[in-house]
Design a protein around this motif. Sequence first.
Motif, PDB file in Angstrom:
ATOM      1  N   PHE A  92       1.069  -0.863   0.139  1.00 24.07           N
ATOM      2  CA  PHE A  92       0.156   0.048   0.066  1.00 24.07           C
ATOM      3  C   PHE A  92       0.791   1.108   0.392  1.00 24.07           C
ATOM      4  CE2 PHE A  92      -3.781  -2.407   2.186  1.00 24.07           C
ATOM      5  CZ  PHE A  92      -3.922  -2.589   1.365  1.00 24.07           C
ATOM      6  N   ARG A  93       1.939   1.218   0.609  1.00 15.49           N
ATOM      7  CA  ARG A  93       2.176   1.945   1.333  1.00 15.49           C
ATOM      8  C   ARG A  93       3.085   3.021  -0.016  1.00 15.49           C
ATOM      9  NH1 ARG A  93       7.459   3.721   5.253  1.00 15.49           N
ATOM     10  NH2 ARG A  93       7.919   5.993   3.991  1.00 15.49           N
ATOM     11  N   ALA A  94       3.843   1.770  -1.440  1.00 15.09           N
ATOM     12  CA  ALA A  94       3.963   1.872  -2.485  1.00 15.09           C
ATOM     13  C   ALA A  94       3.412   2.241  -3.265  1.00 15.09           C
ATOM     14  CB  ALA A  94       5.117   0.995  -2.791  1.00 15.09           C
ATOM     15  N   THR A  95       2.272   1.504  -3.023  1.00 14.27           N
ATOM     16  CA  THR A  95       1.360   2.557  -4.179  1.00 14.27           C
ATOM     17  C   THR A  95       0.632   3.613  -4.314  1.00 14.27           C
ATOM     18  OG1 THR A  95       0.800   0.209  -4.314  1.00 14.27           O
ATOM     19  CG2 THR A  95      -0.246   1.875  -5.893  1.00 14.27           C
ATOM     20  N   PHE A  96       0.378   3.227  -2.855  1.00 14.14           N
ATOM     21  CA  PHE A  96      -1.267   4.528  -3.340  1.00 14.14           C
ATOM     22  C   PHE A  96      -0.261   6.047  -2.449  1.00 14.14           C
ATOM     23  CE2 PHE A  96      -3.853   0.152  -2.576  1.00 14.14           C
ATOM     24  CZ  PHE A  96      -4.007   0.758  -3.350  1.00 14.14           C
ATOM     25  N   PRO A  97      -0.929   7.358  -3.326  1.00 14.68           N
ATOM     26  CA  PRO A  97      -0.154   8.678  -2.608  1.00 14.68           C
ATOM     27  C   PRO A  97      -1.690   8.747  -1.206  1.00 14.68           C
ATOM     28  CG  PRO A  97      -2.143   8.981  -4.629  1.00 14.68           C
ATOM     29  CD  PRO A  97      -2.161   7.213  -4.171  1.00 14.68           C
ATOM     30  N   ARG A  98      -1.113  10.252  -0.577  1.00 20.49           N
ATOM     31  CA  ARG A  98      -1.353  10.290   0.823  1.00 20.49           C
ATOM     32  C   ARG A  98      -3.327  10.737   0.260  1.00 20.49           C
ATOM     33  NH1 ARG A  98       1.458  13.791   2.796  1.00 20.49           N
ATOM     34  NH2 ARG A  98       3.211  12.268   3.209  1.00 20.49           N
ATOM     35  N   TYR A  99      -3.987  10.644   1.235  1.00 16.64           N
ATOM     36  CA  TYR A  99      -5.169  11.006   1.666  1.00 16.64           C
ATOM     37  C   TYR A  99      -4.886  12.087   1.282  1.00 16.64           C
ATOM     38  CZ  TYR A  99      -8.512   7.162   0.297  1.00 16.64           C
ATOM     39  OH  TYR A  99      -9.410   5.968  -0.342  1.00 16.64           O
ATOM     40  N   ARG A 100      -6.410  13.161   1.138  1.00 13.33           N
ATOM     41  CA  ARG A 100      -6.335  13.995   1.921  1.00 13.33           C
ATOM     42  C   ARG A 100      -6.871  13.755   3.024  1.00 13.33           C
ATOM     43  NH1 ARG A 100      -9.767  17.263  -2.313  1.00 13.33           N
ATOM     44  NH2 ARG A 100     -11.644  16.866  -0.992  1.00 13.33           N
ATOM     45  N   TYR A 101      -7.084  15.502   3.842  1.00 17.84           N
ATOM     46  CA  TYR A 101      -7.727  14.734   5.379  1.00 17.84           C
ATOM     47  C   TYR A 101      -9.276  14.659   5.455  1.00 17.84           C
ATOM     48  CZ  TYR A 101      -8.779  15.658  10.047  1.00 17.84           C
ATOM     49  OH  TYR A 101      -8.879  15.568  11.431  1.00 17.84           O
ATOM     50  N   ASP A 102      -9.757  15.838   4.363  1.00 16.48           N
ATOM     51  CA  ASP A 102     -11.113  15.207   4.620  1.00 16.48           C
ATOM     52  C   ASP A 102     -11.630  14.184   4.442  1.00 16.48           C
ATOM     53  OD1 ASP A 102     -10.452  16.644   2.249  1.00 16.48           O
ATOM     54  OD2 ASP A 102     -12.477  16.883   1.839  1.00 16.48           O
ATOM     55  N   VAL A 155     -19.964   0.031  -9.164  1.00 16.37           N
ATOM     56  CA  VAL A 155     -19.318  -1.110  -9.283  1.00 16.37           C
ATOM     57  C   VAL A 155     -17.721  -0.996  -8.685  1.00 16.37           C
ATOM     58  CG1 VAL A 155     -18.966  -2.688 -10.379  1.00 16.37           C
ATOM     59  CG2 VAL A 155     -20.928  -3.137 -10.097  1.00 16.37           C
ATOM     60  N   LYS A 156     -17.585   0.030  -9.735  1.00 14.97           N
ATOM     61  CA  LYS A 156     -15.320  -0.528  -9.777  1.00 14.97           C
ATOM     62  C   LYS A 156     -15.869   0.197  -8.423  1.00 14.97           C
ATOM     63  CE  LYS A 156     -14.329   0.947 -14.253  1.00 14.97           C
ATOM     64  NZ  LYS A 156     -14.093   2.049 -15.203  1.00 14.97           N
ATOM     65  N   SER A 157     -16.174   1.564  -7.898  1.00 14.04           N
ATOM     66  CA  SER A 157     -15.331   1.536  -6.551  1.00 14.04           C
ATOM     67  C   SER A 157     -15.563   0.614  -5.682  1.00 14.04           C
ATOM     68  CB  SER A 157     -16.214   2.782  -6.038  1.00 14.04           C
ATOM     69  OG  SER A 157     -17.888   3.154  -5.703  1.00 14.04           O
ATOM     70  N   LEU A 158     -16.809   0.144  -5.617  1.00 18.15           N
ATOM     71  CA  LEU A 158     -17.183  -0.701  -4.516  1.00 18.15           C
ATOM     72  C   LEU A 158     -15.859  -1.740  -4.294  1.00 18.15           C
ATOM     73  CD1 LEU A 158     -20.777  -1.500  -3.585  1.00 18.15           C
ATOM     74  CD2 LEU A 158     -19.090  -0.603  -2.656  1.00 18.15           C
ATOM     75  N   THR A 159     -15.649  -2.595  -6.457  1.00 18.95           N
ATOM     76  CA  THR A 159     -14.985  -3.385  -5.911  1.00 18.95           C
ATOM     77  C   THR A 159     -13.604  -2.979  -5.792  1.00 18.95           C
ATOM     78  OG1 THR A 159     -14.412  -2.802  -8.488  1.00 18.95           O
ATOM     79  CG2 THR A 159     -16.880  -4.693  -7.680  1.00 18.95           C
ATOM     80  N   LEU A 160     -12.576  -2.240  -5.359  1.00 21.04           N
ATOM     81  CA  LEU A 160     -11.791  -1.173  -5.513  1.00 21.04           C
ATOM     82  C   LEU A 160     -11.363  -1.329  -6.419  1.00 21.04           C
ATOM     83  CD1 LEU A 160     -10.853  -2.403  -1.306  1.00 21.04           C
ATOM     84  CD2 LEU A 160     -12.338  -0.576  -2.346  1.00 21.04           C
ATOM     85  N   HIS A 161     -11.753  -0.740  -7.554  1.00 19.76           N
ATOM     86  CA  HIS A 161     -11.271  -1.729  -9.182  1.00 19.76           C
ATOM     87  C   HIS A 161      -9.803  -0.748  -9.376  1.00 19.76           C
ATOM     88  CE1 HIS A 161     -10.871  -0.589 -13.503  1.00 19.76           C
ATOM     89  NE2 HIS A 161     -11.063  -2.106 -13.851  1.00 19.76           N
ATOM     90  N   GLU A 162     -10.059   0.541  -9.239  1.00 11.25           N
ATOM     91  CA  GLU A 162      -8.389   1.596  -9.348  1.00 11.25           C
ATOM     92  C   GLU A 162      -7.533   1.228  -8.564  1.00 11.25           C
ATOM     93  OE1 GLU A 162     -10.730   5.833  -9.269  1.00 11.25           O
ATOM     94  OE2 GLU A 162     -11.204   5.119 -11.530  1.00 11.25           O
ATOM     95  N   LEU A 163      -7.792   0.901  -7.067  1.00  8.51           N
ATOM     96  CA  LEU A 163      -6.573   0.305  -6.413  1.00  8.51           C
ATOM     97  C   LEU A 163      -5.849  -0.421  -6.859  1.00  8.51           C
ATOM     98  CD1 LEU A 163      -8.487   1.196  -3.037  1.00  8.51           C
ATOM     99  CD2 LEU A 163      -7.077   2.937  -4.564  1.00  8.51           C
ATOM    100  N   LEU A 164      -6.552  -1.717  -6.975  1.00  9.50           N
ATOM    101  CA  LEU A 164      -6.308  -2.666  -7.246  1.00  9.50           C
ATOM    102  C   LEU A 164      -5.758  -2.756  -8.648  1.00  9.50           C
ATOM    103  CD1 LEU A 164      -8.910  -5.406  -7.112  1.00  9.50           C
ATOM    104  CD2 LEU A 164      -7.113  -4.951  -4.988  1.00  9.50           C
TER     105      LEU A 164
END
Lengths: 340, 198, 182
Positions: free
Chosen positions: A296-306, C28-37
């Motif tokens: 996760f840490r290597a993949t995702f950018p930080r979420y915005r606080y809100d 569907v895309k947001s519930l299956t976390l498609h983009e994250l995957l």
Amino acid sequence: MEEFLKQYLDPKFAITFAYLIKIFCIVIPVMISVAYLTYFERRVIGFMQSRIGPNRVGFFGLLQPIADALKLLFKEIILPAKSNNFLFFLAPLLSIAPALAAWAVIPFGFEMVLADINAGLLYVLAMTSIAVYGVIIAGWASNSKYAFLGSLRSAAQIVSYEIAMGFTLVGVLMCANSLNLGEIVMAQQGGISQWYCWPLFPLFIIYFISAVAETNRAPFDVAEGESEIVAGFHVEYSGMAFALFFLAEYANMILVSILAVIMFLGGWMSPFSFIPDGIFWLLVKVAFVLFFFIWFRATFPRYRYDQIMRLGWKVFIPLTLIWIIFIGAMMQTDYAEYFH
Amino acid sequence: MMQFSDYIFYFFSSILILASLKVITANNPVYSALSLVLAFFSAAGIWLLLHAEFLAIALVLVYVGAVMVLFLFVVMMLDINLESLKRGFWSYFPFAILIAGVFIVEIYLVVSDKFFLESQIETFGTSKSNTHSIGNILYTDYLLPFQISAVILLVAIISAIALTMSGHKSHKAIDPKDQIKVKRNDRIRIVKMKSEKR
Amino acid sequence: MDYLYWGDDANRLCGVLPLMKNFIMNIVKSLTLHELLRGMGLTLRYFFSKKITIQYPEQKTPQSPRFRGLLALRRYPNGEERCIACKLCEAVCPAMAITIESEQREDNTRRTTRYDIDLTKCIFCGFCEESCPVDSIVETRQFEYHGEERGDLLYTKEMLLEVGKKYEKQIAKDRKQESKFR
């Protein structure tokens, strides 16, 4: 072990001594795995960024964590001007103590547990929830606006994700009919199909994401947020005081991973009935879950606080509630066996 | 002869009393809040000694883990003027003594009552898990009060949200839907006036 | 939905159906976390890809003949120093790192008596090298040097000539290779 010690010591003393030895047997491996988790993290993130990561100190860089620890030990602890000295030094202790105390109820194998208490799950939840004090006090005592911002962010985040996390645990205890972690694992006996990650799949995902948020890890690391508020709550800390925060963060990470394994992935049970169970399986699964943290840490950018707040309150809490009601309803039907 | 658990009891209770004193005497409100946390913690320790593990952990989980965090949150951000708070101390003092006296009498009445006889404490058997027995009682004998309190809490939550959300918009963004609906007359007002002489 | 063209029924259907489809697909895309995957798939692919790290002391990146490293003063093959103390380099140096003093020698040629370069000031822009009419001041490929005190990096004429002597072969080769571009 107690019997063995009683041969040489006063029986009352022997019990205390046996407990002390058991505590050491848990704390020292935890500390070593924390050290090597940092090495593992740097290597894995390096690999995901087409680099090789630390490989100089020792064979394959395996002595790197020890070198880091020595470096931090010998560094000076700097007190910021007008900081609150007592609380400034109390904060790192308050963050490491709950992180280690929660390990008391973790079962590593069949009856391999330091304190086999009935409300084990609640105990772990309580311990992880008081870990936030270290962060808050650190931010306030440092007398620095960055540290204070970091601690406020972290406090709000941990309090909100704790609710979602607690609800996912409600789902688990509905299935297992017990708050005792050992009994939860025993209820998942019988191979991979019996693990709770299948009937409770949405809760598993939500637990995992909340766990990432609860430990202040990327992509929920707004409490540190080095590009926004320097290093957040521990910006004024150096040397061993900083190292304690570091240890606490990684010990918490291992703790929530081991909890995920115990509650959703069958603990020390082997995935196939023809292979024997054992602590080996627990370690393999925990390593697997920890890999996800780093991934996760290597993949995702930080979420915005809100957005973090929105995700916690408006998505996770309703979703967990819906799934808990769904499980409760299913348990009254003919399909109840799939949810036990 | 004192047992080991007695020593632990006195240890926790002395910390509890000291911490509670600190709550009301500390100059810094943050210290007060932190002392309150310590007081909750020692109270949880004493409850654990009485085998009330569920209550103890729930106390830590709810009060220490959530309520006091928000409390600290507020106390740290407020700029409290201690001088103005302490101003009327001596004029309120006799009244405070009176209330304290009433409190002590009430506590004496409750504690000396047979409700708290030792034999009755023991009746909640230690054979079953604490959580189990509490759940059993809550969902059988006390179902209605339990549900009513839940409804009251729900109303409190909704009213808290309604109070904070009412009135103004939560964001300043402009809705494109409203933007494209705009007519010329909404934005422009043509005023007829006579030209003035130079 | 307000931006839709609310014309006749057929047009209305044409507008609504794709929107509905998009709406459902988004849920569907947001519930299956498609983009994250998908993002995680990308990082996992790089996890197994070839690493591009150069392990410095053992491996080094290839250097260009125009590499701008440690400065050096050169001599002609007969041993005469090239520098004629025209002070162009001193004039052009944007960091003002060069200090030159000169005098007339007995054979009536002008030569430097002092040629200092303060390497703590030098920004390695290479203007001195470009301005030099006799290719005297040059930048070598050398970049692994250090000073333990501030004074160590104040290079005098002797030191610069010493550097030039040491790497003359490489310097001459690089100048020859680059000569047609100058």
